[in-house]
Design an enzyme around this catalytic site. Structure first.
Site, mmCIF file in Angstrom:
data_model
loop_
_atom_site.group_PDB
_atom_site.id
_atom_site.type_symbol
_atom_site.label_atom_id
_atom_site.label_comp_id
_atom_site.label_asym_id
_atom_site.label_seq_id
_atom_site.Cartn_x
_atom_site.Cartn_y
_atom_site.Cartn_z
ATOM 1 N N GLU A 144 -35.562 -19.807 34.484
ATOM 2 C CA GLU A 144 -34.961 -18.670 33.775
ATOM 3 C C GLU A 144 -34.076 -19.237 32.678
ATOM 4 O O GLU A 144 -33.219 -20.077 32.932
ATOM 5 C CB GLU A 144 -34.164 -17.812 34.757
ATOM 6 N N HIS A 145 -34.245 -18.739 31.451
ATOM 7 C CA HIS A 145 -33.790 -19.439 30.249
ATOM 8 C C HIS A 145 -32.335 -19.145 29.853
ATOM 9 O O HIS A 145 -31.786 -19.847 29.010
ATOM 10 C CB HIS A 145 -34.710 -19.032 29.093
ATOM 11 N N CYS A 146 -31.677 -18.137 30.428
ATOM 12 C CA CYS A 146 -30.425 -17.681 29.823
ATOM 13 C C CYS A 146 -29.340 -18.751 29.845
ATOM 14 O O CYS A 146 -28.507 -18.821 28.938
ATOM 15 C CB CYS A 146 -29.934 -16.391 30.468
#
Length: 612
Positions: free
Chosen positions: A315-317
């Site tokens: 997950e990139h956040c």
């Protein structure tokens, strides 16, 4: 906790701050960057709005002054501190496939459970070293890099919101210090289990103990989950819709405890029934496999196929590719996760994680499953692999490896689609405090001249070589500017976001015409979205396209090989397959072109756009 300069976060407060460009600098660069993509009329319209944007009494001056004030505040590490949450957590589409990224690891020949147990043990070992700040800071070309993102590797979960998401993570005011969770989530056949990976005294379980626990979980979860019961499907929904579903879950007794287990887990382990037919099938499944066997909001999900092949979905956040590469290189470098501090303790405790679901929630889960399956099916992908070309070959030809492949992409795209289109490349900026990435736009006037010369029958090889080398030199120069924080897009974007957040307070209530100009809209409408992840431990890197016409290009460029994963919406798949064919041709053609001239002794620029 250890102390001294080799501790994980030792350099964080002494790293230089990322510079805030002036308004004039960003506007001048913006015009330079967008110009090659525009018609004369489009450029003239954009130039007029830039001039209006820069007027001394204009709203842009107030927005930039507000950003300067924010950057000077105590406790602010970077003028981008607010930008990143808005950029990542503010997106309202689904993050599964659209935002999360994957790595396919090198195969080890181990069985599924043996591979999974080793990966878990190694990851837990990394976490314990991180807790004690014994992960050495990464130093690149003599400069330490920010290690801040390591704080988001474990027990970090994105929480959906109706307007903007939030993040639940350790090392925060709400959850000071490292995570004290002792469990992970294990998915098998759509069933979810909590598995302890640390004993009650905090000692890690050995790989053998973990393998016993995983065998027990696979036996307990042997029957596939009933339709409409695998709640992980909900994490594939658009964010506001998932937020509403999460609220509905919380109205049922017991589901708050289940979500607590999910959201505090150190990471996910997804055990798949599938044996991928090839690398492409493996990458596709890592990126958008069965949503019921995932929780896409968890920062890290290790995925192991039935034949022992493995990879990771991220997950990139809070995490960029460079941080994940360091993590992956460390855990894959451990011999099967055998840590001397992990003596046998016996089979670890596990139990199912179950949600109370009424008919409406089951229907919601099933609808999410069906919609995401259709969305995945509407995405086309392919791989391109070069076993006879790598970074060393580009260097031997006197060219920056990243410049070489980026120019090959441009030539292939021109030949596949008939135009030079907006191209994004991610450039790492971790040498700055809280540094993440900068947005580089690849197309320059030199690129346009290069691709034109390559298909001009009147251009001789010397002309084509000169055009290539000029474009490559410009690429390296622009990448260096981006690494130095001298780029316009994120600065101007943050001014737009400040207007949205604080416009009334700052007296900026009129629309900002700059953001409707052809320059802004065309430059940011990607035909190609590119990022690199160089590691000998991974076979492929992958992510989805960013628009209905975009080709996502995730590439692993190593000294002796070059592997690429391409993704695009299925309605334009034919153009992607043509692009892949033209790219194979372009690599060979450019090698032949450059081999006819001796390499320049000073042209070995190592400016690579690292994973974003």
């Amino acid at each position: 906790m250890t102390s001294g300069q080799n501790t994980t976060f030792a350099y964080e407060d002494s790293l230089p701050r990322i510079p805030l460009p002036t308004l004039e600098e960003s506007c001048a660069r913006f015009l330079e960057w967008c110009a090659p993509l525009l018609t004369p009329d489009q450029l003239a319209a954009t130039e007029a709005e830039v001039a209006a944007f820069l007027r001394p009494d204009g709203p842009a001056r107030r927005l930039h002054a507000a950003l300067q004030e924010y950057d000077a505040q105590e406790g602010v590490h970077s003028w981008l501190d607010t930008f990143w949450p808005y950029r990542y957590l503010g997106r309202r589409d689904r993050i599964a496939l659209n935002a999360n990224f994957i790595f396919l690891f090198q195969d080890t020949g181990q069985s599924q459970v043996e591979r999974a147990a080793g990966l878990v043990a190694s990851a837990v070992g990394y976490k314990l070293l991180l807790d004690d700040e014994r992960i050495p800071p990464v130093v690149q070309r003599g400069r330490p890099l920010s290690m801040e993102q390591n704080k988001f590797l474990f027990s970090t979960t994105r929480i959906p919101g109706p307007v903007q998401d939030t993040v639940r993570a350790p090392y925060s005011e709400e959850w000071p210090g490292p995570s004290r969770a002792r469990h992970i989530l294990v998915f098998h056949r759509g069933n979810m289990f909590r598995l302890d990976v640390l004993g009650p005294d905090g000692r890690p379980y050995s790989p053998g103990d973990l393998a016993a626990g995983l065998h027990a979980i696979m036996k307990a979860g042997a029957a596939p989950a009933a339709p409409g019961t695998s709640v992980g499907h909900l994490t594939t929904k658009a964010r506001a819709e998932w937020a509403a579903s999460r609220e509905a879950l919380l109205t049922h007794p017991g589901n708050a405890d289940a979500l607590e287990t999910v959201e505090t887990a150190l990471f996910c382990l997804c055990l798949e029934d599938l044996v991928p037919a090839d690398d492409l099938a493996a990458c596709d499944h890592l990126l958008h496999g069965d949503g019921g066997n995932r929780w896409f909001d968890k920062a890290v999900s290790l995925i192991v196929f039935a034949d022992g092949q493995a990879g990771i979905n991220v997950e990139h956040c809070g995490l960029d590719g460079t941080t994940i590469l360091s993590f992956v290189d460390t855990i894959l470098g451990s011999p099967a996760g055998e840590h001397p501090e992990a003596p046998a303790q016996g089979e670890p405790d596990f139990r199912p994680v179950e949600f109370a679901l009424d008919d409406a929630l089951r229907a919601d889960v099933q609808a999410a499953a069906d919609a995401f399956a259709a969305y995945g099916a509407a995405t086309a992908a392919t791989t391109v692999s070069f076993e006879d070309f790598g970074a060393n070959h580009a260097k031997e030809l006197g060219v920056s490896p990243d410049a070489f492949v980026q120019l090959a992409y441009q030539l292939a795209h021109r030949r596949a689609k008939g135009l030079v289109g907006a191209t994004y490349e991610s450039i790492a900026t971790r040498q700055y405090r809280r540094g993440r990435t900068e947005a580089m736009r690849v197309v320059t006037p030199e690129v346009v001249r290069f691709v034109t010369a390559m298909d001009d029958p009147a251009a001789d090889p010397a002309t084509r070589r000169a055009a290539f080398l000029a474009a490559a030199a410009k690429h390296v120069a622009r990448a260096k500017e981006c690494q130095a924080g001298q780029a316009p897009e994120q600065h101007l974007w943050e001014l737009q976001l400040i207007a949205q957040r604080r416009g009334a307070e700052l007296g900026v209530t009129e629309p900002l015409a700059l953001y409707e100009t052809p320059g802004w809209t065309v430059m940011r409408d990607d035909y190609l979205s590119t990022s690199s992840a160089p590691s000998t431990n991974i076979r492929y890197f992958g992510f989805g396209a960013t628009s209905e016409k975009c080709i996502g290009i995730a590439y692993v460029l190593l000294p002796q090989r070059f592997n690429i994963y391409l993704s695009t919406p299925r309605p334009v798949a034919d153009a992607m397959f043509t692009f892949a064919d033209r790219l194979r041709e372009a690599i060979g053609e450019l090698r032949q072109l450059l081999a006819a001239t001796p390499p320049e002794p000073d042209a070995h620029g190592e400016m690579a756009g690292r994973a974003g």
